[in-house]
Write an enzyme that holds these catalytic residues in place. Structure first.
Site, mmCIF file in Angstrom:
data_model
loop_
_atom_site.group_PDB
_atom_site.id
_atom_site.type_symbol
_atom_site.label_atom_id
_atom_site.label_comp_id
_atom_site.label_asym_id
_atom_site.label_seq_id
_atom_site.Cartn_x
_atom_site.Cartn_y
_atom_site.Cartn_z
ATOM 1 N N SER A 145 0.832 -1.200 0.000
ATOM 2 C CA SER A 145 0.000 0.000 0.000
ATOM 3 C C SER A 145 0.872 1.257 0.000
ATOM 4 O O SER A 145 1.621 1.486 -0.947
ATOM 5 C CB SER A 145 -0.969 -0.047 1.181
ATOM 6 O OG SER A 145 -2.001 0.903 1.034
ATOM 7 N N ASP A 221 -9.937 -5.860 -3.553
ATOM 8 C CA ASP A 221 -9.412 -4.791 -2.701
ATOM 9 C C ASP A 221 -10.391 -3.621 -2.672
ATOM 10 O O ASP A 221 -10.764 -3.073 -3.713
ATOM 11 C CB ASP A 221 -8.057 -4.336 -3.250
ATOM 12 C CG ASP A 221 -7.284 -3.445 -2.316
ATOM 13 O OD1 ASP A 221 -7.880 -2.541 -1.710
ATOM 14 O OD2 ASP A 221 -6.061 -3.639 -2.208
ATOM 15 N N HIS A 254 -7.325 -6.054 0.710
ATOM 16 C CA HIS A 254 -6.167 -5.218 1.021
ATOM 17 C C HIS A 254 -5.424 -5.670 2.280
ATOM 18 O O HIS A 254 -4.481 -5.026 2.691
ATOM 19 C CB HIS A 254 -6.644 -3.771 1.200
ATOM 20 C CG HIS A 254 -5.572 -2.725 1.057
ATOM 21 N ND1 HIS A 254 -4.968 -2.425 -0.144
ATOM 22 C CD2 HIS A 254 -4.994 -1.900 1.972
ATOM 23 C CE1 HIS A 254 -4.089 -1.462 0.027
ATOM 24 N NE2 HIS A 254 -4.079 -1.129 1.305
#
Length: 277
Positions: A145, A221, A254
């Site tokens: 991320s 995600d 995620h």
């Protein structure tokens, strides 16, 4: 340095250290996994950069990477995601301030004094690691991320410094998504042209080294369409002739469940570059 954690793990040791960072002007923690091979030889290093809200703890407790680092004979170094301490500027919300350093050098007050995570990751931390642990100067870098953003930009900005780079769910175009726009406005100011130096999609257009990029992205995600947008980097890499392997994983989100599912493949990818194995 002060060792504050020391735990046996897959035949090696998962340690955490605290030190005073001159670059950041505060005390910082970082984790080091020493696989069993470290008792007899110096080993290459894989640096992992974590995402928003994280510390050094998230990756070492959730990803299960130590098993693969022990298999391949690689040191894992995991820094915190931002400067820490009472004197360090902070903001409300999870996406700015402590836990959200974005791996850049801030130029705006009140951030510029402490928020220099780029210099910390590229210069200060490797120097510390290579001077105090059985580490060679062979380096790889990866992250998730915000940390995926950091890994990609740091590798692209430093040709020859890393043997390989990979990322999970990276923020590939921070100048074009809300997370990046908020952070860059605060840390770098209103001049959007200056933001491009910290954006992988912009950097790949003229990167002097064609270091292959490996990215895993979950199709489930929750941030895919709004914050991550890997197709922007894919298009820029194709136009520039820069090698990129983008693997879209159906169903994955995620979280660290996603990272843990494929971290073994990423460690093996880096091991091939670092050790030829």
């Amino acid at each position: 340095m002060e060792r504050i954690e020391h735990r046996a793990c897959f035949g090696g040791w998962q340690d955490v250290y605290r030190h005073e960072s001159k670059v950041l002007g505060c005390a910082m923690n970082f984790a080091v996994y020493l696989p069993p091979q470290a008792e007899k030889e110096r080993l290459p290093v894989l640096y992992w950069l974590s995402g928003l809200t994280c510390t050094e703890q998230n990756f070492i407790t959730k990803a299960g990477a130590q098993r693969y680092a022990a298999e391949h004979g690689i040191l894992l170094v995991v820094p915190d995601t931002s400067p820490r301490g009472d004197e360090v500027a902070d903001a409300e919300g999870y996406d700015l301030g402590k836990g959200a350093g974005f791996y850049l050098n801030a130029t705006q007050e009140p951030w510029a004094r402490h928020y220099r995570m780029y210099d910390y990751i590229v210069e200060e931390l490797p120097a510390l690691v290579e001077a105090n642990f059985p580490a060679t100067a062979a380096r790889a870098i990866s992250g998730h991320s915000m940390g995926g953003h950091g890994a990609l930009t740091i590798a692209l900005k430093n040709p020859g410094r890393y043997r390989s780079v990979s990322a999970f769910s990276p923020i590939v175009a921070p100048t074009q998504v809300p997370w990046g726009e908020k952070a860059f406005t605060a840390y770098l100011g209103e001049d959007r042209a200056s933001w491009k130096a910290w954006d992988a999609t912009e950097l790949v257009k003229s990167a002097p080294e064609k270091l292959p990029l490996l990215i895993d992205q979950g199709e489930g995600d929750e941030f895919l369409a709004s914050q991550l947008r890997p197709q922007l980097l894919q298009a820029a890499a194709e136009a520039a002739g820069h090698p990129l392997q983008l693997r879209l994983r159906p169903g994955y989100d995620h979280s660290y469940y996603f990272i843990a599912s494929f971290i073994g493949e990423h460690v093996a990818h880096h091991a091939r570059a670092l050790r030829g194995a």
